[in-house]
Design a protein around this motif. Structure first.
Motif, PDB file in Angstrom:
ATOM      1  N   SER A 257       0.840  -1.196   0.000  1.00  0.00           N
ATOM      2  CA  SER A 257       0.000   0.000   0.000  1.00  0.00           C
ATOM      3  C   SER A 257       0.877   1.249   0.000  1.00  0.00           C
ATOM      4  CB  SER A 257      -0.891  -0.003   1.252  1.00  0.00           C
ATOM      5  OG  SER A 257      -1.461   1.260   1.468  1.00  0.00           O
TER       6      SER A 257
ATOM      7  N   ALA B 106      -4.612  -7.228   2.764  1.00  0.00           N
ATOM      8  CA  ALA B 106      -5.700  -6.460   2.169  1.00  0.00           C
ATOM      9  C   ALA B 106      -6.827  -7.399   1.754  1.00  0.00           C
ATOM     10  CB  ALA B 106      -5.197  -5.688   0.957  1.00  0.00           C
TER      11      ALA B 106
ATOM     12  N   THR C 130      -7.555  -1.833   1.356  1.00  0.00           N
ATOM     13  CA  THR C 130      -6.704  -1.889   2.539  1.00  0.00           C
ATOM     14  C   THR C 130      -7.297  -0.999   3.623  1.00  0.00           C
ATOM     15  OG1 THR C 130      -4.776  -2.156   1.123  1.00  0.00           O
ATOM     16  CG2 THR C 130      -4.359  -1.526   3.393  1.00  0.00           C
TER      17      THR C 130
END
Length: 106
Positions: A63, A71, A88
């Motif tokens: 991320s 996620a 996420t």
């Protein structure tokens, strides 16, 4: 919201890691669909019908806002075309988005 659509869960802040990396957003789960919309640019949004869900799992991703993290990975199919979404949760240690979406999918 459409007539007959009921809010089941709402979560902040959630990142659409695959499509809008780096943007904080809100994930809304209703009895008909999953909605993600950006908190910085409200015109950026996604609506995923629950009847299009093929597979809902977890996946380790990178991320832009949190680095390497687990996620929510959603695979959908509509009109013989497959779409992939990765969300996420930006709240440290929160797994709520996994449990809400997985529970509704089952």
């Amino acid at each position: 919201m459409r007539p007959g659509e009921n809010l089941l869960d709402r979560m902040d802040p959630i990142e659409d890691t695959k499509g809008n990396g780096g943007d904080r957003g809100r994930l809304v789960i209703t009895n008909l669909r999953i909605i993600w919309h950006s908190l910085t640019l409200p015109r950026i949004n996604l609506s995923i019908g629950l009847n299009t869900l093929m597979n809902v799992t977890t996946k380790t991703v990178n991320s832009q806002l949190r680095g390497t993290i687990n996620a929510l990975h959603i695979l959908t199919k509509s009109n013989n075309t497959r779409f992939e979404f990765i969300f996420t949760n930006l709240t440290v240690g929160s797994m709520r988005h996994f449990t809400s979406v997985l529970g509704i999918h089952k």
